[in-house]
Design a protein around this motif. Structure first.
Motif, PDB file in Angstrom:
ATOM      1  N   GLN A   8       0.845  -1.180   0.000  1.00 21.86           N
ATOM      2  CA  GLN A   8       0.000   0.000   0.000  1.00 21.86           C
ATOM      3  C   GLN A   8       0.882   1.233   0.000  1.00 21.86           C
ATOM      4  N   ILE A   9       0.555   2.170  -0.882  1.00 14.21           N
ATOM      5  CA  ILE A   9       1.222   3.459  -0.859  1.00 14.21           C
ATOM      6  C   ILE A   9       0.161   4.515  -0.595  1.00 14.21           C
ATOM      7  N   ALA A  10       0.589   5.642  -0.064  1.00 19.08           N
ATOM      8  CA  ALA A  10      -0.344   6.722   0.242  1.00 19.08           C
ATOM      9  C   ALA A  10       0.340   8.057   0.005  1.00 19.08           C
ATOM     10  N   LYS A  11      -0.458   9.033  -0.353  1.00 16.95           N
ATOM     11  CA  LYS A  11       0.000  10.418  -0.450  1.00 16.95           C
ATOM     12  C   LYS A  11      -0.376  11.070   0.877  1.00 16.95           C
ATOM     13  N   PHE A  12       0.539  11.828   1.455  1.00 15.84           N
ATOM     14  CA  PHE A  12       0.295  12.366   2.787  1.00 15.84           C
ATOM     15  C   PHE A  12       1.051  13.666   3.019  1.00 15.84           C
ATOM     16  N   VAL A  22       4.815  10.934  -0.806  1.00 13.27           N
ATOM     17  CA  VAL A  22       4.305   9.591  -1.046  1.00 13.27           C
ATOM     18  C   VAL A  22       5.046   8.664  -0.104  1.00 13.27           C
ATOM     19  N   VAL A  25       2.955   2.343   3.197  1.00 15.39           N
ATOM     20  CA  VAL A  25       2.226   2.043   4.432  1.00 15.39           C
ATOM     21  C   VAL A  25       2.660   0.663   4.916  1.00 15.39           C
ATOM     22  N   ILE A  30       4.033   4.797   8.218  1.00 15.96           N
ATOM     23  CA  ILE A  30       4.241   5.120   6.808  1.00 15.96           C
ATOM     24  C   ILE A  30       5.708   5.500   6.636  1.00 15.96           C
ATOM     25  N   PRO A  39       2.854   9.915  -7.008  1.00 15.17           N
ATOM     26  CA  PRO A  39       2.036   8.714  -7.207  1.00 15.17           C
ATOM     27  C   PRO A  39       2.061   8.226  -8.654  1.00 15.17           C
ATOM     28  N   LEU A  63       1.346   6.411  11.285  1.00 13.14           N
ATOM     29  CA  LEU A  63       0.285   6.697  10.312  1.00 13.14           C
ATOM     30  C   LEU A  63      -0.778   7.611  10.918  1.00 13.14           C
ATOM     31  N   LEU A  68      -3.679  12.038   5.479  1.00 10.46           N
ATOM     32  CA  LEU A  68      -3.727  11.365   4.189  1.00 10.46           C
ATOM     33  C   LEU A  68      -4.441  12.242   3.169  1.00 10.46           C
ATOM     34  N   PRO A  71      -5.070  10.261  -3.603  1.00 10.51           N
ATOM     35  CA  PRO A  71      -3.887   9.706  -4.287  1.00 10.51           C
ATOM     36  C   PRO A  71      -3.792  10.122  -5.753  1.00 10.51           C
TER      37      PRO A  71
END
Length: 85
Positions: A8-12, A22, A25, A30, A39, A63, A68, A71
Motif C-alpha cells: 500500500q502506498i499513500a500520499k500524505f 508519497v 504504508v 508510513i 504517485p 500513520l 492522508l 492519491p
C-alpha cells in the motif's frame, strides 16, 4: 513479507505547510519515499513494487500522525453520476 506481491502506498502531509509526499504504508506506520517521487511515477513504473522499495527512505512515521491526501497528482480527474442543486 518480502515475497508478498502487494503493498500500500499513500500520499500524505506530515506537518501543516509541508509539501505532499508519497509513502509506503507498513501496518500503523508510513515510510516516506524520496521527496521527488509522485504517485504517477509509482503507478507508471514497469515494476511498481521494486520502484517503491528502491525509493523508500527511513525513518517511518506513525500513520495516525499524518494527514492522508487523495492519491492523485498529474492525472485528470472526472466525476460522474452526481448532481447538486
Amino acid at each position: 513479507d518480502a515475497d508478498d506481491p502487494t503493498m500500500q502506498i499513500a500520499k500524505f502531509v506530515a506537518n501543516p505547510g509541508d509539501r505532499p509526499a508519497v509513502g509506503l504504508v507498513e501496518g500503523e506506520a508510513i515510510r516516506p519515499l524520496d521527496p521527488a517521487v509522485s504517485p504517477s511515477q509509482v503507478l507508471h513504473s514497469d515494476d511498481p513494487i521494486a520502484f517503491v522499495r528502491r525509493h523508500a527512505g527511513t525513518p517511518s512515521l506513525p500513520l495516525a500522525g499524518v494527514r492522508l491526501l487523495a492519491p492523485i497528482d498529474a492525472q485528470e480527474v472526472w466525476g460522474a453520476g452526481v448532481t447538486y442543486e
